[in-house]
Design a protein around this motif. Structure first.
Motif, mmCIF file in Angstrom:
data_model
loop_
_atom_site.group_PDB
_atom_site.id
_atom_site.type_symbol
_atom_site.label_atom_id
_atom_site.label_comp_id
_atom_site.label_asym_id
_atom_site.label_seq_id
_atom_site.Cartn_x
_atom_site.Cartn_y
_atom_site.Cartn_z
ATOM 1 N N ASP A 201 0.744 -0.975 0.034
ATOM 2 C CA ASP A 201 0.002 0.111 -0.037
ATOM 3 C C ASP A 201 0.703 1.233 0.025
ATOM 4 O OD1 ASP A 201 -1.844 1.951 0.491
ATOM 5 O OD2 ASP A 201 -2.720 1.143 2.088
ATOM 6 N N PRO A 202 1.051 1.863 -1.298
ATOM 7 C CA PRO A 202 1.829 3.138 -1.157
ATOM 8 C C PRO A 202 1.009 4.429 -0.614
ATOM 9 C CG PRO A 202 0.642 2.803 -3.346
ATOM 10 C CD PRO A 202 0.333 1.793 -2.335
ATOM 11 N N GLY A 203 -0.329 4.336 -0.222
ATOM 12 C CA GLY A 203 -0.933 5.290 0.202
ATOM 13 C C GLY A 203 -2.129 5.583 -0.642
ATOM 14 N N ASP A 204 -3.267 6.338 -0.210
ATOM 15 C CA ASP A 204 -4.155 6.582 -0.935
ATOM 16 C C ASP A 204 -4.776 8.031 -0.873
ATOM 17 O OD1 ASP A 204 -5.333 6.053 1.541
ATOM 18 O OD2 ASP A 204 -7.112 4.730 0.680
ATOM 19 N N TRP A 205 -3.679 8.868 -0.354
ATOM 20 C CA TRP A 205 -4.152 10.475 0.117
ATOM 21 C C TRP A 205 -4.474 11.267 -1.174
ATOM 22 C CZ3 TRP A 205 0.668 8.881 -1.396
ATOM 23 C CH2 TRP A 205 1.272 9.681 -1.975
ATOM 24 N N VAL A 206 -4.978 12.155 -0.976
ATOM 25 C CA VAL A 206 -5.487 13.249 -2.187
ATOM 26 C C VAL A 206 -5.332 14.538 -1.439
ATOM 27 C CG1 VAL A 206 -7.088 14.140 -3.815
ATOM 28 C CG2 VAL A 206 -7.020 11.887 -3.324
ATOM 29 N N ASP A 209 -3.159 20.492 -3.227
ATOM 30 C CA ASP A 209 -1.877 21.262 -3.742
ATOM 31 C C ASP A 209 -1.141 20.417 -4.732
ATOM 32 O OD1 ASP A 209 -0.959 19.791 -1.692
ATOM 33 O OD2 ASP A 209 0.508 21.112 -0.953
ATOM 34 N N SER A 210 -1.088 18.914 -4.491
ATOM 35 C CA SER A 210 -0.309 18.130 -5.240
ATOM 36 C C SER A 210 -1.032 17.222 -6.125
ATOM 37 C CB SER A 210 0.585 17.407 -4.439
ATOM 38 O OG SER A 210 -0.116 16.416 -3.481
ATOM 39 N N ASP A 211 -2.471 17.116 -6.148
ATOM 40 C CA ASP A 211 -3.524 16.336 -6.763
ATOM 41 C C ASP A 211 -4.504 17.103 -7.339
ATOM 42 O OD1 ASP A 211 -2.086 13.953 -6.377
ATOM 43 O OD2 ASP A 211 -2.792 13.985 -4.303
ATOM 44 N N PRO A 212 -4.149 18.325 -8.008
ATOM 45 C CA PRO A 212 -5.482 19.072 -8.750
ATOM 46 C C PRO A 212 -6.096 18.420 -9.366
ATOM 47 C CG PRO A 212 -3.185 19.846 -9.410
ATOM 48 C CD PRO A 212 -2.734 18.799 -8.336
ATOM 49 N N GLU A 213 -5.632 17.540 -10.231
ATOM 50 C CA GLU A 213 -6.417 16.925 -11.271
ATOM 51 C C GLU A 213 -7.273 15.843 -10.659
ATOM 52 O OE1 GLU A 213 -5.691 14.552 -15.661
ATOM 53 O OE2 GLU A 213 -3.978 14.789 -14.256
ATOM 54 N N LEU A 214 -7.019 15.336 -9.605
ATOM 55 C CA LEU A 214 -7.951 14.354 -8.821
ATOM 56 C C LEU A 214 -9.056 15.065 -8.218
ATOM 57 C CD1 LEU A 214 -5.196 11.878 -7.328
ATOM 58 C CD2 LEU A 214 -6.755 11.560 -9.181
ATOM 59 N N VAL A 215 -8.568 16.379 -7.616
ATOM 60 C CA VAL A 215 -9.579 17.272 -7.061
ATOM 61 C C VAL A 215 -10.729 17.552 -8.040
ATOM 62 C CG1 VAL A 215 -10.076 19.221 -5.738
ATOM 63 C CG2 VAL A 215 -8.142 17.610 -5.236
ATOM 64 N N ALA A 216 -10.133 17.834 -9.342
ATOM 65 C CA ALA A 216 -10.978 18.270 -10.393
ATOM 66 C C ALA A 216 -12.080 17.344 -10.631
ATOM 67 C CB ALA A 216 -10.169 18.880 -11.412
ATOM 68 N N LEU A 217 -11.405 16.145 -10.532
ATOM 69 C CA LEU A 217 -12.455 14.972 -10.960
ATOM 70 C C LEU A 217 -13.388 14.734 -9.932
ATOM 71 C CD1 LEU A 217 -9.785 12.328 -12.470
ATOM 72 C CD2 LEU A 217 -11.538 13.646 -13.648
ATOM 73 N N GLY A 218 -13.196 15.273 -8.776
ATOM 74 C CA GLY A 218 -14.335 15.103 -7.611
ATOM 75 C C GLY A 218 -13.994 14.285 -6.626
ATOM 76 N N CYS A 219 -12.602 13.797 -6.319
ATOM 77 C CA CYS A 219 -11.885 13.221 -5.482
ATOM 78 C C CYS A 219 -11.904 13.971 -4.221
ATOM 79 C CB CYS A 219 -10.796 12.477 -6.033
ATOM 80 S SG CYS A 219 -10.788 11.450 -7.249
ATOM 81 N N PRO A 220 -12.382 13.421 -3.118
ATOM 82 C CA PRO A 220 -12.220 14.245 -1.840
ATOM 83 C C PRO A 220 -10.674 14.472 -1.350
ATOM 84 C CG PRO A 220 -13.038 12.167 -1.420
ATOM 85 C CD PRO A 220 -13.067 12.341 -2.861
ATOM 86 N N VAL A 221 -10.336 15.721 -0.904
ATOM 87 C CA VAL A 221 -9.057 15.570 -0.108
ATOM 88 C C VAL A 221 -9.086 14.911 1.123
ATOM 89 C CG1 VAL A 221 -7.427 17.257 0.854
ATOM 90 C CG2 VAL A 221 -8.795 18.028 -1.151
ATOM 91 N N VAL A 222 -8.252 14.065 1.303
ATOM 92 C CA VAL A 222 -8.381 13.099 2.257
ATOM 93 C C VAL A 222 -6.601 12.500 2.712
ATOM 94 C CG1 VAL A 222 -10.552 11.951 2.143
ATOM 95 C CG2 VAL A 222 -8.509 10.946 0.731
ATOM 96 N N ASN A 223 -6.445 12.127 3.902
ATOM 97 C CA ASN A 223 -5.315 11.531 4.328
ATOM 98 C C ASN A 223 -5.334 9.953 3.947
ATOM 99 O OD1 ASN A 223 -4.362 14.000 5.506
ATOM 100 N ND2 ASN A 223 -5.430 13.485 7.337
ATOM 101 N N SER A 224 -4.025 9.352 3.514
ATOM 102 C CA SER A 224 -3.992 7.899 3.627
ATOM 103 C C SER A 224 -4.860 7.031 4.597
ATOM 104 C CB SER A 224 -2.620 7.398 3.338
ATOM 105 O OG SER A 224 -2.034 7.880 2.133
ATOM 106 N N SER A 225 -5.637 6.127 4.229
ATOM 107 C CA SER A 225 -6.296 5.453 5.187
ATOM 108 C C SER A 225 -5.638 4.261 5.659
ATOM 109 C CB SER A 225 -7.613 5.068 4.331
ATOM 110 O OG SER A 225 -7.314 3.925 3.276
ATOM 111 N N ILE A 260 -7.787 -1.051 -4.626
ATOM 112 C CA ILE A 260 -8.111 0.161 -4.234
ATOM 113 C C ILE A 260 -6.889 1.197 -4.136
ATOM 114 C CG2 ILE A 260 -9.599 1.770 -2.587
ATOM 115 C CD1 ILE A 260 -11.307 -0.155 -3.741
ATOM 116 N N GLY A 261 -6.933 2.242 -4.979
ATOM 117 C CA GLY A 261 -5.881 3.255 -5.155
ATOM 118 C C GLY A 261 -6.427 4.691 -4.441
ATOM 119 N N LYS A 262 -5.793 5.549 -5.143
ATOM 120 C CA LYS A 262 -6.363 7.051 -4.873
ATOM 121 C C LYS A 262 -7.668 7.229 -5.485
ATOM 122 C CE LYS A 262 -2.206 9.763 -4.233
ATOM 123 N NZ LYS A 262 -1.601 11.118 -4.605
ATOM 124 N N CYS A 263 -8.841 7.763 -4.846
ATOM 125 C CA CYS A 263 -10.178 7.753 -5.162
ATOM 126 C C CYS A 263 -10.870 6.607 -5.389
ATOM 127 C CB CYS A 263 -10.145 8.557 -6.586
ATOM 128 S SG CYS A 263 -9.264 10.220 -6.649
#
Length: 394
Positions: A201-206, A209-225, A260-263
């Protein structure tokens, strides 16, 4: 899915029961002439009791209860000892006769957090006042602490290297997160684009500042679970090692499957992971040498069960594989939460320490069982092996 609601009873029911207890002595109480008096067993009385018992009894000693311990000529199974006792108890002047059964110390693990005041593993304790939601694992552990031949596949975010996750109990897994046809490796982020043999597991944080494309896709800003490790640890953390937490099974194997990865994860990847877990060939992946008997899905989404999911589950069931899925965290009827609403799935709702449904847990006639999952509104959670990092593992 942030909830860990695992089917404790299911995992344990798959494990073998212990052999019938053997009994070598009986406790026999004779009726005294005076209340509180003692009756010495003469040789003649012992012979009479032996004839009734059908075996030659030998006097051991008189107990503090005024009853007597009578030895059998050889150890017999508990059922036979009960039958012999019944024959003796039917004799005149006998108050009672019963097997001298063997008690054992209750199997209580010495793991740091099992009885910790700050982070107790209430979820595994015996239910009681103030802890109505416990799973009573100590009673189960005294029958069996696990079977090394039982493999549970955890289809989730992957797994961490952790002192409380025994590498010898983790069988070969796989990373099923594929390259997205549009976004490439955007959701994987493990440094190895596409599927590979490393389910770490490399982490699934969003991060905004570093994942603007993911945020634009509607992925919530979260810490790695570190969700996959949480699930794996709940099922089978290294137990009785004076470290960390205890797991449900002390010997069963864990198969980490990263889907399961980011988003989140794609149904196509999750379905491949499920089939591979059961030993079904998946193009591009190596053969699975240790097929699982249980597939755990602490994941899901809203909507009806898809044909893909139902087809995969039907295949798994035909192979004798149990499929367990979280009922969902949306506080709605489980009929609107897949894959828990698929046919043939054991849907698991979540309850808190008080034994009541967690505020977020889905509910309804489609729920098969509830398991400890914690309730943040009541400051109860589930302790399990994870990582302190908010992003990549440290």
């Amino acid at each position: 899915m942030k909830k860990i609601a695992l089917l404790f009873s299911l995992l344990l029911s798959a494990l073998p029961l212990s052999a019938q207890e053997m009994v070598s002595g009986l406790i026999v109480k004779l009726q005294p002439a005076q209340p509180g008096g003692r009756v010495a067993i003469s040789s003649e009385r012992l012979n009479t009791l032996s004839r009734a018992a059908g075996v030659a009894l030998r006097h051991g000693r008189t107990l503090a209860t005024s009853a007597d311990l009578l030895h059998l000529p050889a150890a017999v199974p508990m059922d036979e000892a009960r039958r012999i006792s019944a024959r003796i108890a039917a004799q005149p002047g006998v108050v009672y006769a019963e097997p001298d059964r063997r008690y054992r110390p209750l199997l209580v693990p010495n793991d740091t957090y099992y009885n910790d005041l700050l982070k107790p593993q209430w979820s595994l304790w015996m239910p009681g006042v103030g802890n109505e939601g416990g799973a009573n694992l100590e009673a189960a552990w005294n029958s069996t602490a696990g079977d090394p031949n039982v493999v549970v596949a955890v289809v989730d975010t992957g797994i961490l290297s952790h002192v409380d996750l025994d590498i010898n109990r983790i069988v070969t897994g796989y990373d099923f997160i594929s390259l997205d046809s549009t976004y490439g490796d955007l959701f994987d982020m493990d440094g190895s684009p596409g599927r590979d043999a490393d389910p770490s597991d490399p982490g699934d944080w969003v991060a905004a500042d570093s994942d603007p494309e993911l945020v634009a896709l509607g992925c919530p800003v979260v810490n790695s679970s570190w969700h996959g490790s949480h699930v794996a640890g709940t099922i089978g953390a290294n137990t009785n090692n004076a470290t960390g937490v205890a797991g449900v099974t002390w010997a069963g194997k864990i198969m980490p499957l990263r889907a399961i990865g980011k988003c989140g994860g794609l149904l196509s990847d999750i379905s491949d992971a499920m089939l591979w877990a059961a030993g079904v060939a998946v193009t591009g992946a190596p053969a699975n040498a240790t097929p699982a008997q249980v597939v755990n899905l602490s994941l899901g989404g809203t909507g009806t069960c898809s044909q893909t999911e139902q087809s995969v589950i039907n295949t798994l069931r035909s192979l004798g594989v149990l499929v367990v899925a979280a009922a969902g965290n949306e506080n709605v009827d489980v009929s609107n939460s897949a894959p828990a609403n698929c046919k043939g799935v054991i849907a698991v709702a979540s309850h808190g320490k008080d034994g009541l449904r967690a505020y977020y847990s889905n509910y309804g006639a489609g729920v098969d069982i509830s398991a400890p999952g914690g309730d943040r509104s009541k400051d109860t959670g589930i302790a399990a092996p994870i990582n302190d990092s908010l992003t990549t593992p440290t």
